[in-house]
Motif scaffolding. Sequence first.
Motif, PDB file in Angstrom:
ATOM      1  N   ASP A  28       6.131  -0.705   3.279  1.00 17.44           N
ATOM      2  CA  ASP A  28       5.459  -1.399   2.180  1.00 17.44           C
ATOM      3  C   ASP A  28       4.314  -0.569   1.590  1.00 17.44           C
ATOM      4  O   ASP A  28       4.281  -0.314   0.387  1.00 17.44           O
ATOM      5  CB  ASP A  28       4.926  -2.742   2.693  1.00 17.44           C
ATOM      6  CG  ASP A  28       4.162  -3.499   1.619  1.00 17.44           C
ATOM      7  OD1 ASP A  28       4.639  -3.555   0.463  1.00 17.44           O
ATOM      8  OD2 ASP A  28       3.088  -4.050   1.935  1.00 17.44           O
ATOM      9  N   LYS A  29       3.399  -0.136   2.404  1.00 21.05           N
ATOM     10  CA  LYS A  29       2.185   0.534   1.907  1.00 21.05           C
ATOM     11  C   LYS A  29       2.375   2.015   1.597  1.00 21.05           C
ATOM     12  O   LYS A  29       1.680   2.577   0.761  1.00 21.05           O
ATOM     13  CB  LYS A  29       1.047   0.390   2.930  1.00 21.05           C
ATOM     14  CG  LYS A  29       0.667  -1.045   3.223  1.00 21.05           C
ATOM     15  CD  LYS A  29       0.114  -1.749   2.007  1.00 21.05           C
ATOM     16  CE  LYS A  29      -0.325  -3.154   2.360  1.00 21.05           C
ATOM     17  NZ  LYS A  29      -0.633  -3.945   1.194  1.00 21.05           N
ATOM     18  N   PHE A  30       3.307   2.668   2.310  1.00 25.19           N
ATOM     19  CA  PHE A  30       3.489   4.112   2.146  1.00 25.19           C
ATOM     20  C   PHE A  30       4.832   4.462   1.498  1.00 25.19           C
ATOM     21  O   PHE A  30       5.153   5.628   1.340  1.00 25.19           O
ATOM     22  CB  PHE A  30       3.401   4.814   3.509  1.00 25.19           C
ATOM     23  CG  PHE A  30       2.065   4.681   4.159  1.00 25.19           C
ATOM     24  CD1 PHE A  30       1.095   5.645   3.995  1.00 25.19           C
ATOM     25  CD2 PHE A  30       1.769   3.575   4.951  1.00 25.19           C
ATOM     26  CE1 PHE A  30      -0.140   5.526   4.604  1.00 25.19           C
ATOM     27  CE2 PHE A  30       0.546   3.437   5.565  1.00 25.19           C
ATOM     28  CZ  PHE A  30      -0.418   4.417   5.383  1.00 25.19           C
ATOM     29  N   LEU A  48      -6.956   1.906   1.019  1.00 29.03           N
ATOM     30  CA  LEU A  48      -6.826   0.520   1.474  1.00 29.03           C
ATOM     31  C   LEU A  48      -8.146  -0.045   2.016  1.00 29.03           C
ATOM     32  O   LEU A  48      -8.432  -1.227   1.839  1.00 29.03           O
ATOM     33  CB  LEU A  48      -5.749   0.420   2.565  1.00 29.03           C
ATOM     34  CG  LEU A  48      -4.312   0.592   2.121  1.00 29.03           C
ATOM     35  CD1 LEU A  48      -3.381   0.629   3.330  1.00 29.03           C
ATOM     36  CD2 LEU A  48      -3.894  -0.522   1.172  1.00 29.03           C
ATOM     37  N   LYS A  49      -8.907   0.761   2.742  1.00 31.50           N
ATOM     38  CA  LYS A  49     -10.199   0.376   3.338  1.00 31.50           C
ATOM     39  C   LYS A  49     -10.065  -0.638   4.478  1.00 31.50           C
ATOM     40  O   LYS A  49     -10.869  -0.670   5.379  1.00 31.50           O
ATOM     41  CB  LYS A  49     -11.185  -0.179   2.301  1.00 31.50           C
ATOM     42  CG  LYS A  49     -11.475   0.749   1.154  1.00 31.50           C
ATOM     43  CD  LYS A  49     -12.494   1.784   1.537  1.00 31.50           C
ATOM     44  CE  LYS A  49     -12.951   2.575   0.342  1.00 31.50           C
ATOM     45  NZ  LYS A  49     -12.632   3.977   0.427  1.00 31.50           N
ATOM     46  N   SER A  50      -9.056  -1.518   4.421  1.00 32.81           N
ATOM     47  CA  SER A  50      -8.793  -2.458   5.511  1.00 32.81           C
ATOM     48  C   SER A  50      -7.326  -2.866   5.454  1.00 32.81           C
ATOM     49  O   SER A  50      -6.678  -2.717   4.416  1.00 32.81           O
ATOM     50  CB  SER A  50      -9.698  -3.692   5.421  1.00 32.81           C
ATOM     51  OG  SER A  50      -9.349  -4.478   4.315  1.00 32.81           O
ATOM     52  N   ASN A  68     -10.879  -3.102   9.669  1.00 35.75           N
ATOM     53  CA  ASN A  68     -11.542  -2.226   8.707  1.00 35.75           C
ATOM     54  C   ASN A  68     -11.258  -0.783   9.100  1.00 35.75           C
ATOM     55  O   ASN A  68     -11.158  -0.464  10.287  1.00 35.75           O
ATOM     56  CB  ASN A  68     -13.045  -2.488   8.673  1.00 35.75           C
ATOM     57  CG  ASN A  68     -13.345  -3.866   8.123  1.00 35.75           C
ATOM     58  OD1 ASN A  68     -12.760  -4.287   7.133  1.00 35.75           O
ATOM     59  ND2 ASN A  68     -14.237  -4.585   8.769  1.00 35.75           N
ATOM     60  N   LEU A  69     -11.155   0.071   8.096  1.00 40.69           N
ATOM     61  CA  LEU A  69     -10.813   1.472   8.324  1.00 40.69           C
ATOM     62  C   LEU A  69     -11.931   2.371   7.818  1.00 40.69           C
ATOM     63  O   LEU A  69     -12.342   2.257   6.668  1.00 40.69           O
ATOM     64  CB  LEU A  69      -9.507   1.813   7.601  1.00 40.69           C
ATOM     65  CG  LEU A  69      -8.314   0.904   7.910  1.00 40.69           C
ATOM     66  CD1 LEU A  69      -7.141   1.245   7.006  1.00 40.69           C
ATOM     67  CD2 LEU A  69      -7.926   0.997   9.370  1.00 40.69           C
TER      68      LEU A  69
END
Length: 139
Positions: A28-30, A48-50, A68-69
Amino acid sequence: MKKNDCAVRAFANAFNITYDLAHEFTADKFKRKARKGTKAVYTTLNQLKSVTFELFSNTLFPETKTYNLVCVNKPINADYTHKKVSYTVKTFCAKYSKGTFIVLVNKHALTIKDGIVIDNPDMRFTGYRRIVESFIKVC
C-alpha cells in the motif's frame, strides 16, 4: 528462493505486526510488488512521519497501534573526533542499545530492538560490518 522481503520483515519486527500485515503495508505505502523488493524506504517513512495499524479487527478486542517515526539520514558516529565515520551495524547496536530502530544498509533493511539485531537468517552473523546509511526510530 530469495523473496526480496527484508523491508517487510523489518516492518513486521519493528511494529510488532504479522508478516502478512507488513506485506500489505509495503504494498500500500511503497507500491511494492511481491518478490520485487521495497524502494524509497527512508524517503517514504520520512514523509509518513507516523504509521497506524488496525490489529485484531475481526475479534472482540480490536486494537489500533500508532507509531511515530523519527528519521535520521547518514548518521555520523561522534565517538570518532579525527574524521567523520559512519556507524556499522555493530557500533550502532552499541550506541543505540535502547529502543526500536529500522536500520537501512546498502540495499537491505533490518530491525534493531534494544541493541539486538533482528535480521534475515543469512545476514544474522555476517552483517555486523555493514555501514548504516540511515535509520528510523520507532516511538
